[in-house]
Scaffold this motif. Sequence first.
Motif, PDB file in Angstrom:
ATOM      1  N   THR A   1       0.913  -0.928  -0.097  1.00  0.00           N
ATOM      2  CA  THR A   1       0.036   0.046   0.097  1.00  0.00           C
ATOM      3  C   THR A   1       0.812   1.444   0.356  1.00  0.00           C
ATOM      4  OG1 THR A   1      -1.783  -0.835   0.835  1.00  0.00           O
ATOM      5  CG2 THR A   1      -1.687   1.372   0.727  1.00  0.00           C
ATOM      6  N   GLY A   2       2.217   1.229   0.821  1.00  0.00           N
ATOM      7  CA  GLY A   2       3.051   2.998   1.075  1.00  0.00           C
ATOM      8  C   GLY A   2       3.262   2.784  -0.646  1.00  0.00           C
ATOM      9  N   GLU A   3       3.667   1.537  -1.273  1.00  0.00           N
ATOM     10  CA  GLU A   3       4.860   1.188  -2.337  1.00  0.00           C
ATOM     11  C   GLU A   3       3.882   2.158  -3.341  1.00  0.00           C
ATOM     12  OE1 GLU A   3       7.784  -0.697  -5.077  1.00  0.00           O
ATOM     13  OE2 GLU A   3       6.853  -1.805  -3.566  1.00  0.00           O
ATOM     14  N   SER A   4       2.518   1.774  -3.818  1.00  0.00           N
ATOM     15  CA  SER A   4       1.152   2.203  -4.465  1.00  0.00           C
ATOM     16  C   SER A   4       1.158   3.740  -4.225  1.00  0.00           C
ATOM     17  CB  SER A   4       0.155   1.206  -4.169  1.00  0.00           C
ATOM     18  OG  SER A   4      -1.212   1.471  -5.540  1.00  0.00           O
ATOM     19  N   LEU A   5       0.832   4.172  -3.042  1.00  0.00           N
ATOM     20  CA  LEU A   5       0.295   5.384  -3.052  1.00  0.00           C
ATOM     21  C   LEU A   5       1.512   6.304  -3.257  1.00  0.00           C
ATOM     22  CD1 LEU A   5      -1.277   7.595  -1.507  1.00  0.00           C
ATOM     23  CD2 LEU A   5       0.003   6.932   0.392  1.00  0.00           C
ATOM     24  N   ALA A   6       2.842   6.122  -2.387  1.00  0.00           N
ATOM     25  CA  ALA A   6       3.884   6.795  -3.381  1.00  0.00           C
ATOM     26  C   ALA A   6       4.259   6.706  -5.223  1.00  0.00           C
ATOM     27  CB  ALA A   6       5.412   6.366  -2.478  1.00  0.00           C
ATOM     28  N   ASP A   7       4.069   5.761  -5.711  1.00  0.00           N
ATOM     29  CA  ASP A   7       3.641   6.032  -6.628  1.00  0.00           C
ATOM     30  C   ASP A   7       3.054   5.870  -7.315  1.00  0.00           C
ATOM     31  OD1 ASP A   7       6.260   4.078  -7.024  1.00  0.00           O
ATOM     32  OD2 ASP A   7       4.994   2.036  -7.376  1.00  0.00           O
ATOM     33  N   ARG A   8       1.370   6.855  -6.409  1.00  0.00           N
ATOM     34  CA  ARG A   8       0.366   7.434  -7.373  1.00  0.00           C
ATOM     35  C   ARG A   8       0.686   8.996  -6.592  1.00  0.00           C
ATOM     36  NH1 ARG A   8      -3.554   3.506  -5.237  1.00  0.00           N
ATOM     37  NH2 ARG A   8      -3.161   5.157  -3.070  1.00  0.00           N
ATOM     38  N   GLN A   9       1.315   9.492  -6.061  1.00  0.00           N
ATOM     39  CA  GLN A   9       1.719  10.845  -5.717  1.00  0.00           C
ATOM     40  C   GLN A   9       3.237  11.169  -6.492  1.00  0.00           C
ATOM     41  OE1 GLN A   9       3.191   9.792  -1.310  1.00  0.00           O
ATOM     42  NE2 GLN A   9       0.615  10.449  -0.383  1.00  0.00           N
ATOM     43  N   LEU A  10       4.027  10.616  -6.713  1.00  0.00           N
ATOM     44  CA  LEU A  10       5.324  11.046  -7.542  1.00  0.00           C
ATOM     45  C   LEU A  10       4.552  10.772  -8.936  1.00  0.00           C
ATOM     46  CD1 LEU A  10       8.171  11.489  -8.279  1.00  0.00           C
ATOM     47  CD2 LEU A  10       8.439   9.217  -8.729  1.00  0.00           C
ATOM     48  N   ALA A  11       3.744  10.426  -8.874  1.00  0.00           N
ATOM     49  CA  ALA A  11       2.836  10.264 -11.129  1.00  0.00           C
ATOM     50  C   ALA A  11       1.899  12.314 -11.065  1.00  0.00           C
ATOM     51  CB  ALA A  11       1.675   9.246 -11.128  1.00  0.00           C
TER      52      ALA A  11
END
Length: 266
Positions: free
Chosen positions: A152-162
């Motif tokens: 969940t944290g990795e997915s959230l970080a990816d979405r925030q960067l995008a």
Amino acid sequence: MSDGALFLLGWGLAALALLLAWAWQQRTHDASAVDAVWAAVMGALALLHAALGSGDGARRLALALLGGAWAARLALHLLRDRVLGKPEDGRYRRLRAWFGARAGLGFFAYFQAQALAAAVFALPFLAVAQSPGRPPAAALAAAVALWALAVTGESLADRQLAAWRADPAQRGRSCRAGLWRYSRHPNYFCEWLHWFTYPLLAWGGPGVWLALLGPALMLATLLGVTGIPHTERQALASRGEDYRAYQRETSRFVPWFPRSTPRRDA
């Protein structure tokens, strides 16, 4: 199936998948897909070991579900972020220039090295799949909870960067939104954290020490090989002083509060 036979089978399948990816690269002159293929291969190896392992069924089922879902999310993210509609990644452009006229042979060796790396990184999967006896309930629950937190944290970080990159007002500025305020590489940190899932799934079995190879290898890769060093070189080249300020203010890897008084990064 024995440990050695299962390892060799996994390596062989990884080598075949990366051979096909290399052939596609020869046609397109774009090697960026290797990262997404590698992630997909890791998911296939998790499923392979879970299906053919001789260990406890609950451990193998958890391996198939957690390892497969982690790899599927990562492969799809890399496909969208680095492959579809994108130019060749800078790492591979530099490699192509360095290989020169021998690019075909050079990339063949590189892709097959990735196949061997996949087989080695899958050793924690092998340890889980071959572990006899039911895992302790607490270890199984901790594995699921840790996996959920990390993915969940990795997915959230990816979405925030995008989202940051898609905002024209932030062009040329380093992402400081969400998790990126507390770590320069929260996606890498969560990826590393995810690898502790497998020692927990192997807990109580003879292969738990082999499963610890996963987080150790991932940490070494992220800190010293293809993860943070490459990413930060690219960021310094493209964002210059803004990224240097971000380096002074923000933890390199482990999330922590931003520094109110900038100082040299440890």
